[in-house]
Design a protein around this motif. Structure first.
Motif, mmCIF file in Angstrom:
data_model
loop_
_atom_site.group_PDB
_atom_site.id
_atom_site.type_symbol
_atom_site.label_atom_id
_atom_site.label_comp_id
_atom_site.label_asym_id
_atom_site.label_seq_id
_atom_site.Cartn_x
_atom_site.Cartn_y
_atom_site.Cartn_z
ATOM 1 N N MET A 1 0.842 -1.216 0.000
ATOM 2 C CA MET A 1 0.000 0.000 0.000
ATOM 3 C C MET A 1 0.868 1.253 0.000
ATOM 4 O O MET A 1 1.685 1.427 0.896
ATOM 5 C CB MET A 1 -0.858 0.020 1.286
ATOM 6 C CG MET A 1 -2.168 -0.720 1.164
ATOM 7 S SD MET A 1 -3.367 0.187 0.167
ATOM 8 C CE MET A 1 -3.966 1.364 1.352
ATOM 9 N N PRO A 2 0.669 2.132 -0.986
ATOM 10 C CA PRO A 2 1.457 3.362 -0.977
ATOM 11 C C PRO A 2 1.190 4.193 0.277
ATOM 12 O O PRO A 2 0.089 4.187 0.802
ATOM 13 C CB PRO A 2 0.946 4.105 -2.218
ATOM 14 C CG PRO A 2 0.241 3.111 -3.043
ATOM 15 C CD PRO A 2 -0.230 2.027 -2.127
ATOM 16 N N VAL A 3 2.226 4.884 0.701
ATOM 17 C CA VAL A 3 2.114 5.754 1.882
ATOM 18 C C VAL A 3 2.043 7.193 1.396
ATOM 19 O O VAL A 3 2.948 7.664 0.706
ATOM 20 C CB VAL A 3 3.344 5.551 2.811
ATOM 21 C CG1 VAL A 3 3.295 6.504 3.983
ATOM 22 C CG2 VAL A 3 3.415 4.102 3.283
ATOM 23 N N ARG A 4 0.950 7.872 1.735
ATOM 24 C CA ARG A 4 0.774 9.252 1.266
ATOM 25 C C ARG A 4 1.486 10.237 2.179
ATOM 26 O O ARG A 4 1.724 9.960 3.365
ATOM 27 C CB ARG A 4 -0.716 9.585 1.211
ATOM 28 C CG ARG A 4 -1.425 8.893 0.045
ATOM 29 C CD ARG A 4 -2.726 9.575 -0.268
ATOM 30 N NE ARG A 4 -3.627 9.542 0.879
ATOM 31 C CZ ARG A 4 -4.459 8.534 1.132
ATOM 32 N NH1 ARG A 4 -4.500 7.485 0.321
ATOM 33 N NH2 ARG A 4 -5.237 8.557 2.186
ATOM 34 N N LEU A 50 6.648 5.168 -0.881
ATOM 35 C CA LEU A 50 6.225 6.552 -0.624
ATOM 36 C C LEU A 50 5.648 7.232 -1.861
ATOM 37 O O LEU A 50 6.280 7.261 -2.922
ATOM 38 C CB LEU A 50 7.397 7.379 -0.075
ATOM 39 C CG LEU A 50 8.034 6.862 1.224
ATOM 40 C CD1 LEU A 50 9.064 7.863 1.740
ATOM 41 C CD2 LEU A 50 6.982 6.581 2.286
ATOM 42 N N GLU A 51 4.469 7.791 -1.692
ATOM 43 C CA GLU A 51 3.787 8.503 -2.778
ATOM 44 C C GLU A 51 4.141 9.991 -2.649
ATOM 45 O O GLU A 51 3.399 10.773 -2.038
ATOM 46 C CB GLU A 51 2.281 8.282 -2.649
ATOM 47 C CG GLU A 51 1.493 8.669 -3.856
ATOM 48 C CD GLU A 51 0.012 8.369 -3.656
ATOM 49 O OE1 GLU A 51 -0.345 7.179 -3.502
ATOM 50 O OE2 GLU A 51 -0.758 9.320 -3.608
ATOM 51 N N PRO A 105 5.096 4.488 -6.651
ATOM 52 C CA PRO A 105 4.130 5.547 -6.320
ATOM 53 C C PRO A 105 4.764 6.943 -6.385
ATOM 54 O O PRO A 105 4.058 7.937 -6.527
ATOM 55 C CB PRO A 105 3.678 5.217 -4.894
ATOM 56 C CG PRO A 105 4.545 4.130 -4.394
ATOM 57 C CD PRO A 105 5.329 3.560 -5.543
ATOM 58 N N SER A 106 6.085 7.005 -6.303
ATOM 59 C CA SER A 106 6.798 8.274 -6.419
ATOM 60 C C SER A 106 6.898 8.685 -7.896
ATOM 61 O O SER A 106 7.179 7.851 -8.755
ATOM 62 C CB SER A 106 8.199 8.108 -5.830
ATOM 63 O OG SER A 106 9.022 9.145 -6.226
ATOM 64 N N ARG A 107 6.688 9.966 -8.192
ATOM 65 C CA ARG A 107 6.669 10.413 -9.591
ATOM 66 C C ARG A 107 8.063 10.396 -10.236
ATOM 67 O O ARG A 107 8.205 10.217 -11.437
ATOM 68 C CB ARG A 107 6.079 11.823 -9.683
ATOM 69 C CG ARG A 107 4.566 11.829 -9.483
ATOM 70 C CD ARG A 107 4.018 13.244 -9.341
ATOM 71 N NE ARG A 107 4.530 14.143 -10.346
ATOM 72 C CZ ARG A 107 4.875 15.421 -10.122
ATOM 73 N NH1 ARG A 107 4.777 15.925 -8.910
ATOM 74 N NH2 ARG A 107 5.311 16.175 -11.099
ATOM 75 N N HIS A 108 9.085 10.643 -9.427
ATOM 76 C CA HIS A 108 10.460 10.698 -9.946
ATOM 77 C C HIS A 108 11.412 9.949 -9.026
ATOM 78 O O HIS A 108 11.119 9.753 -7.849
ATOM 79 C CB HIS A 108 10.952 12.155 -10.026
ATOM 80 C CG HIS A 108 10.180 12.978 -10.987
ATOM 81 N ND1 HIS A 108 9.040 13.674 -10.627
ATOM 82 C CD2 HIS A 108 10.375 13.221 -12.302
ATOM 83 C CE1 HIS A 108 8.570 14.315 -11.677
ATOM 84 N NE2 HIS A 108 9.347 14.052 -12.716
ATOM 85 N N VAL A 109 12.571 9.606 -9.615
ATOM 86 C CA VAL A 109 13.682 9.088 -8.815
ATOM 87 C C VAL A 109 14.886 9.993 -9.085
ATOM 88 O O VAL A 109 15.200 10.284 -10.247
ATOM 89 C CB VAL A 109 14.046 7.630 -9.191
ATOM 90 C CG1 VAL A 109 15.208 7.139 -8.335
ATOM 91 C CG2 VAL A 109 12.838 6.702 -9.027
ATOM 92 N N ILE A 110 15.507 10.448 -8.017
ATOM 93 C CA ILE A 110 16.760 11.195 -8.147
ATOM 94 C C ILE A 110 17.875 10.228 -7.749
ATOM 95 O O ILE A 110 17.897 9.745 -6.611
ATOM 96 C CB ILE A 110 16.741 12.453 -7.252
ATOM 97 C CG1 ILE A 110 15.676 13.427 -7.755
ATOM 98 C CG2 ILE A 110 18.131 13.105 -7.218
ATOM 99 C CD1 ILE A 110 15.441 14.632 -6.868
ATOM 100 N N HIS A 111 18.739 9.926 -8.699
ATOM 101 C CA HIS A 111 19.804 8.945 -8.466
ATOM 102 C C HIS A 111 21.058 9.712 -8.077
ATOM 103 O O HIS A 111 21.528 10.560 -8.852
ATOM 104 C CB HIS A 111 20.085 8.141 -9.741
ATOM 105 C CG HIS A 111 18.851 7.497 -10.302
ATOM 106 N ND1 HIS A 111 18.536 6.180 -10.084
ATOM 107 C CD2 HIS A 111 17.840 8.010 -11.057
ATOM 108 C CE1 HIS A 111 17.384 5.899 -10.693
ATOM 109 N NE2 HIS A 111 16.951 6.993 -11.288
ATOM 110 N N THR A 112 21.601 9.435 -6.915
ATOM 111 C CA THR A 112 22.839 10.110 -6.516
ATOM 112 C C THR A 112 23.867 9.061 -6.123
ATOM 113 O O THR A 112 23.509 7.942 -5.756
ATOM 114 C CB THR A 112 22.573 11.114 -5.368
ATOM 115 O OG1 THR A 112 23.723 11.943 -5.199
ATOM 116 C CG2 THR A 112 22.262 10.421 -4.048
ATOM 117 N N ILE A 113 25.136 9.453 -6.224
ATOM 118 C CA ILE A 113 26.211 8.481 -5.969
ATOM 119 C C ILE A 113 26.998 8.933 -4.755
ATOM 120 O O ILE A 113 27.730 9.924 -4.805
ATOM 121 C CB ILE A 113 27.183 8.387 -7.180
ATOM 122 C CG1 ILE A 113 26.426 8.446 -8.517
ATOM 123 C CG2 ILE A 113 28.072 7.140 -7.056
ATOM 124 C CD1 ILE A 113 25.361 7.417 -8.714
#
Ligand code: AR6
Length: 221
Positions: A1-4, A50-51, A105-113
């Motif tokens: 279940m997504p968490v709002r 996480l939404e 559920p998250s609209r974007h992913v920010i990939h960091t190293i």
């Protein structure tokens, strides 16, 4: 279940329920600022649920997936995430790149190293970790995203000690939210997985985001 977002407690909520306890005035890293208490959260659980506008991935330079939170994010997002990542030509340590969230559920992913921890070159590693938070927050702001959830970057497979890493994370998020660039960001969520990490955040958050009461106590003293 997504968490709002509405289900995720803010620092203000956590002080109210005594999950966070005010620190003594001499320990504070920043003076109290009431408006920041509603813009920072601590959440224990799976970041892939996480939404929110963006979750941050603790990735590696290839951006082609791996273990830990990276593996969990790719599993939950589905193969299209990997396809988009292949077009990005990797990423340098301390930098960040953004993709869509696909099945998350998250609209974007920010990939960091994050840096791989070692006791040599400690200053450089600390600066690289700080840069992960700064560049991720800046990318979020540049893309008009309102909320960003961070895992504890570099503290799993990359071995960065959790207390040192948390001081860096809290410093950078405080600076950013309190700056002109950060004004449009409504919420930064620190996501912890283990109880040990949660304890560290609960101990350190009050030093960086103290409740207003500390202000009146300070004024009184
Ligand atoms: N939700 C939230 N936090 C999580 C989750 C999850 N689903 N899964 C793990 N964590 P790590 P790093 C926590 O090892 O140290 C990968 O192979 C975990 O408990 O994921 O930056 C990459 O491809 C820890 O607190 O990232 C790189 O090669 C935190 O996320 C390398 O690992 C970060 O642990 C990056 O290592």
């Amino acid at each position: 279940m997504p968490v709002r977002l509405s289900q995720i407690k803010t620092v203000r909520d956590l002080f109210r329920t005594a999950a966070l306890r005010p620190a003594s005035a001499e320990k504070l890293r920043y003076p109290p600022k009431a408006s920041l208490l509603d813009r920072v959260s601590l959440y224990q659980g799976d970041i892939t649920q996480l939404e929110v506008d963006a979750i941050v991935n603790a990735a590696n330079k290839s951006l082609l997936g791996g273990g830990g939170v990276d593996g969990a994010i790719h599993d939950a997002a589905g193969p299209e995430l990997l396809e988009e990542c292949r077009t990005l030509n990797g990423c340098e340590t301390g930098d960040a790149k953004i993709t869509k969230g696909y099945n998350l559920p998250s609209r974007h992913v920010i990939h960091t190293i994050g840096p791989v921890y070692s006791r040599s070159n400690l200053e450089k590693k600390a600066e690289q970790l700080a840069s992960c938070y700064r560049t991720s927050l800046q990318l979020a702001a540049d893309n008009a995203l309102k909320h960003v959830a961070f895992p504890s970057i570099s503290t799993g497979i990359y071995g960065y000690p959790i207390t040192d890493a948390t001081h860096i994370a809290l410093t950078e998020v405080h600076k950013f939210l309190d700056s002109e660039h950060g004004e449009k960001l409504d919420r930064v969520i620190f996501v912890v997985w283990s109880n040990t990490d949660k304890d560290v955040y609960e101990e350190l958050l009050p030093l960086y985001f103290p409740p207003e009461d500390s202000a009146s106590e300070q004024e009184a003293s």
